[in-house]
Design an enzyme around this catalytic site. Structure first.
Site, PDB file in Angstrom:
ATOM      1  N   ASN A   8       0.867  -1.177   0.000  1.00  0.00           N
ATOM      2  CA  ASN A   8       0.000   0.000   0.000  1.00  0.00           C
ATOM      3  C   ASN A   8       0.906   1.230   0.000  1.00  0.00           C
ATOM      4  O   ASN A   8       1.442   1.604   1.042  1.00  0.00           O
ATOM      5  CB  ASN A   8      -0.911  -0.022   1.244  1.00  0.00           C
ATOM      6  CG  ASN A   8      -1.776   1.222   1.336  1.00  0.00           C
ATOM      7  OD1 ASN A   8      -1.827   2.026   0.396  1.00  0.00           O
ATOM      8  ND2 ASN A   8      -2.448   1.395   2.465  1.00  0.00           N
ATOM      9  N   TRP A   9       1.052   1.832  -1.156  1.00  0.00           N
ATOM     10  CA  TRP A   9       1.986   2.967  -1.277  1.00  0.00           C
ATOM     11  C   TRP A   9       1.420   4.256  -0.677  1.00  0.00           C
ATOM     12  O   TRP A   9       2.131   5.252  -0.579  1.00  0.00           O
ATOM     13  CB  TRP A   9       2.330   3.205  -2.750  1.00  0.00           C
ATOM     14  CG  TRP A   9       3.135   2.127  -3.390  1.00  0.00           C
ATOM     15  CD1 TRP A   9       3.692   1.037  -2.778  1.00  0.00           C
ATOM     16  CD2 TRP A   9       3.498   2.032  -4.781  1.00  0.00           C
ATOM     17  NE1 TRP A   9       4.376   0.273  -3.696  1.00  0.00           N
ATOM     18  CE2 TRP A   9       4.266   0.863  -4.943  1.00  0.00           C
ATOM     19  CE3 TRP A   9       3.248   2.821  -5.906  1.00  0.00           C
ATOM     20  CZ2 TRP A   9       4.787   0.473  -6.170  1.00  0.00           C
ATOM     21  CZ3 TRP A   9       3.755   2.431  -7.132  1.00  0.00           C
ATOM     22  CH2 TRP A   9       4.525   1.271  -7.267  1.00  0.00           C
ATOM     23  N   LYS A  10       0.149   4.245  -0.352  1.00  0.00           N
ATOM     24  CA  LYS A  10      -0.499   5.459   0.190  1.00  0.00           C
ATOM     25  C   LYS A  10      -0.229   6.643  -0.743  1.00  0.00           C
ATOM     26  O   LYS A  10      -0.292   6.467  -1.954  1.00  0.00           O
ATOM     27  CB  LYS A  10      -0.045   5.705   1.628  1.00  0.00           C
ATOM     28  CG  LYS A  10      -0.255   4.462   2.513  1.00  0.00           C
ATOM     29  CD  LYS A  10      -0.059   4.698   3.979  1.00  0.00           C
ATOM     30  CE  LYS A  10      -0.287   3.401   4.751  1.00  0.00           C
ATOM     31  NZ  LYS A  10      -0.176   3.554   6.197  1.00  0.00           N
ATOM     32  N   HIS A  90      -9.739   1.719   5.011  1.00  0.00           N
ATOM     33  CA  HIS A  90      -8.467   1.954   5.700  1.00  0.00           C
ATOM     34  C   HIS A  90      -8.665   2.991   6.803  1.00  0.00           C
ATOM     35  O   HIS A  90      -9.388   3.973   6.623  1.00  0.00           O
ATOM     36  CB  HIS A  90      -7.407   2.429   4.696  1.00  0.00           C
ATOM     37  CG  HIS A  90      -6.023   2.340   5.267  1.00  0.00           C
ATOM     38  ND1 HIS A  90      -5.548   3.240   6.185  1.00  0.00           N
ATOM     39  CD2 HIS A  90      -5.023   1.445   5.065  1.00  0.00           C
ATOM     40  CE1 HIS A  90      -4.312   2.899   6.523  1.00  0.00           C
ATOM     41  NE2 HIS A  90      -3.972   1.817   5.857  1.00  0.00           N
ATOM     42  N   GLU A 160      -5.629  -4.264  11.008  1.00  0.00           N
ATOM     43  CA  GLU A 160      -4.610  -3.227  11.198  1.00  0.00           C
ATOM     44  C   GLU A 160      -4.950  -2.408  12.441  1.00  0.00           C
ATOM     45  O   GLU A 160      -5.737  -1.440  12.352  1.00  0.00           O
ATOM     46  CB  GLU A 160      -4.584  -2.268  10.003  1.00  0.00           C
ATOM     47  CG  GLU A 160      -4.218  -2.900   8.689  1.00  0.00           C
ATOM     48  CD  GLU A 160      -3.605  -1.874   7.724  1.00  0.00           C
ATOM     49  OE1 GLU A 160      -2.450  -2.074   7.330  1.00  0.00           O
ATOM     50  OE2 GLU A 160      -4.266  -0.876   7.392  1.00  0.00           O
ATOM     51  N   GLY A 166       2.398   2.834  11.064  1.00  0.00           N
ATOM     52  CA  GLY A 166       3.379   3.906  10.888  1.00  0.00           C
ATOM     53  C   GLY A 166       4.089   4.322  12.167  1.00  0.00           C
ATOM     54  O   GLY A 166       4.699   5.389  12.221  1.00  0.00           O
ATOM     55  N   SER A 198       3.244  -1.441  10.758  1.00  0.00           N
ATOM     56  CA  SER A 198       4.693  -1.455  11.007  1.00  0.00           C
ATOM     57  C   SER A 198       5.351  -2.795  10.659  1.00  0.00           C
ATOM     58  O   SER A 198       6.254  -3.257  11.365  1.00  0.00           O
ATOM     59  CB  SER A 198       5.002  -1.055  12.452  1.00  0.00           C
ATOM     60  OG  SER A 198       4.555   0.264  12.704  1.00  0.00           O
ATOM     61  N   GLY A 219       2.769  -0.795   4.496  1.00  0.00           N
ATOM     62  CA  GLY A 219       2.794   0.614   4.098  1.00  0.00           C
ATOM     63  C   GLY A 219       4.228   1.069   3.859  1.00  0.00           C
ATOM     64  O   GLY A 219       4.809   0.821   2.805  1.00  0.00           O
ATOM     65  N   GLY A 220       4.807   1.716   4.869  1.00  0.00           N
ATOM     66  CA  GLY A 220       6.146   2.332   4.745  1.00  0.00           C
ATOM     67  C   GLY A 220       7.201   1.434   4.106  1.00  0.00           C
ATOM     68  O   GLY A 220       7.947   1.875   3.222  1.00  0.00           O
TER      69      GLY A 220
HETATM   70  P1  13P Z   1       2.835   0.893   7.849  1.00  0.00           P
HETATM   71  O1  13P Z   1       3.347  -0.405   7.295  1.00  0.00           O
HETATM   72  O2  13P Z   1       3.570   2.085   7.315  1.00  0.00           O
HETATM   73  O3  13P Z   1       2.733   0.859   9.349  1.00  0.00           O
HETATM   74  O4  13P Z   1       1.349   1.050   7.301  1.00  0.00           O
HETATM   75  C1  13P Z   1       0.457   0.022   7.468  1.00  0.00           C
HETATM   76  C2  13P Z   1      -0.737   0.319   6.670  1.00  0.00           C
HETATM   77  O5  13P Z   1      -1.519   1.197   6.990  1.00  0.00           O
HETATM   78  C3  13P Z   1      -0.950  -0.449   5.441  1.00  0.00           C
HETATM   79  O6  13P Z   1      -2.216  -0.231   4.924  1.00  0.00           O
END
Ligand code: 13P
Length: 239
Positions: A8-10, A90, A160, A166, A198, A219-220
């Site tokens: 998920n690149w956001k 999300h 999540e 994050g 995370s 995410g990150g």
């Molecule tokens: P992180 O991996 O950056 O904590 O984000 C998780 C997330 O929200 C994936 O959708």
């Protein structure tokens, strides 16, 4: 069953060339790449092995094309672009865009009706988890009940916990797996359940070693090609 890794690149990266480069680096079987809307089509064309995902979709999906909904993107449009999965509910959209369970439920049903596979995100805030895992389960159960009302179609649940996203502070995998099992008991037909919050190459195994955790929503760490490739390699070894 094969584990699933969702990138998920956001709201990243800034430019199309960067998005294509990252997509190519992460283009492996068992991976779903979810770029921001402006890059979905082009990244999709660059992929050979990974599936294409989107980070949201609207609840109206006029089959013939459109409607008066400024700024929105329909499941039917995404489907035409080759998108197979869509992330819905999300916690960042619940928080920053004010998405309610009612809105998410409409989105889930529209996406399924268009033939997209839904990745529904659920998870509790810190205040709830502090009061115990039972409270977290009750919170998640309410979300699932509301978000999935009348839904029929392909479904993956991403658990999540909001406080783990994050922050560099992932959940305790022993508790995650209990919640994953709880979700599998509650939702019919039994869905795949992923963990997100995370996830890095250092903790992937701690979560994915459990049979009942079917993958990760990342995410990150999905923005760093080398790091994400390590996560892919660790995941492959576990299956
Ligand atoms: P992180 O991996 O950056 O904590 O984000 C998780 C997330 O929200 C994936 O959708």
């Amino acid at each position: 069953m094969q584990k699933l890794l969702i990138a998920n690149w956001k709201l990243n990266p800034l430019t199309l060339p960067e998005a294509i480069r990252l997509g190519r680096a992460e283009d492996k079987k068992g991976v779903v790449i979810s770029p921001p809307f402006p890059f979905v089509g082009a990244v999709g064309k660059a992929l050979r092995y990974a599936a294409l995902g989107a980070q949201d979709a609207f609840w109206e999906s006029p089959p013939a094309g459109g409607g008066p909904y400024t700024g929105e993107v329909s499941p039917a449009m995404l489907k035409k672009l080759g998108v197979r999965y869509v992330i819905l509910g999300h916690s960042e959209r619940r928080r920053w865009l004010g998405e309610t369970d009612k809105m998410i439920n409409r989105k889930v049903r529209a996406a399924m009706a268009a033939g997209l596979k839904v990745i529904l995100c659920v998870g509790e805030p810190k205040e709830v988890r502090r009061r115990g895992i039972g409270r977290a389960m009750a919170y998640v159960k309410n979300q699932l009940r509301a978000d999935l009302k009348g839904a029929r179609g392909s479904l993956v649940i991403a658990y999540e916990p909001i406080w783990a996203i994050g922050t560099g502070k992932p959940d305790n995998p022993k508790e995650t797996v209990e919640i994953a099992r709880f979700i599998k008991r509650f939702v019919r037909p039994r869905p795949r359940v992923l963990y997100g919050g995370s996830v890095t190459s250092r903790n992937t195994k701690n979560f994915l070693q459990y049979k009942d955790i079917d993958g990760a929503l990342v995410g990150g760490a999905s923005l760093k090609a080398v790091e994400f490739k390590k996560i892919i390699t660790i995941t492959k070894k576990l299956q």
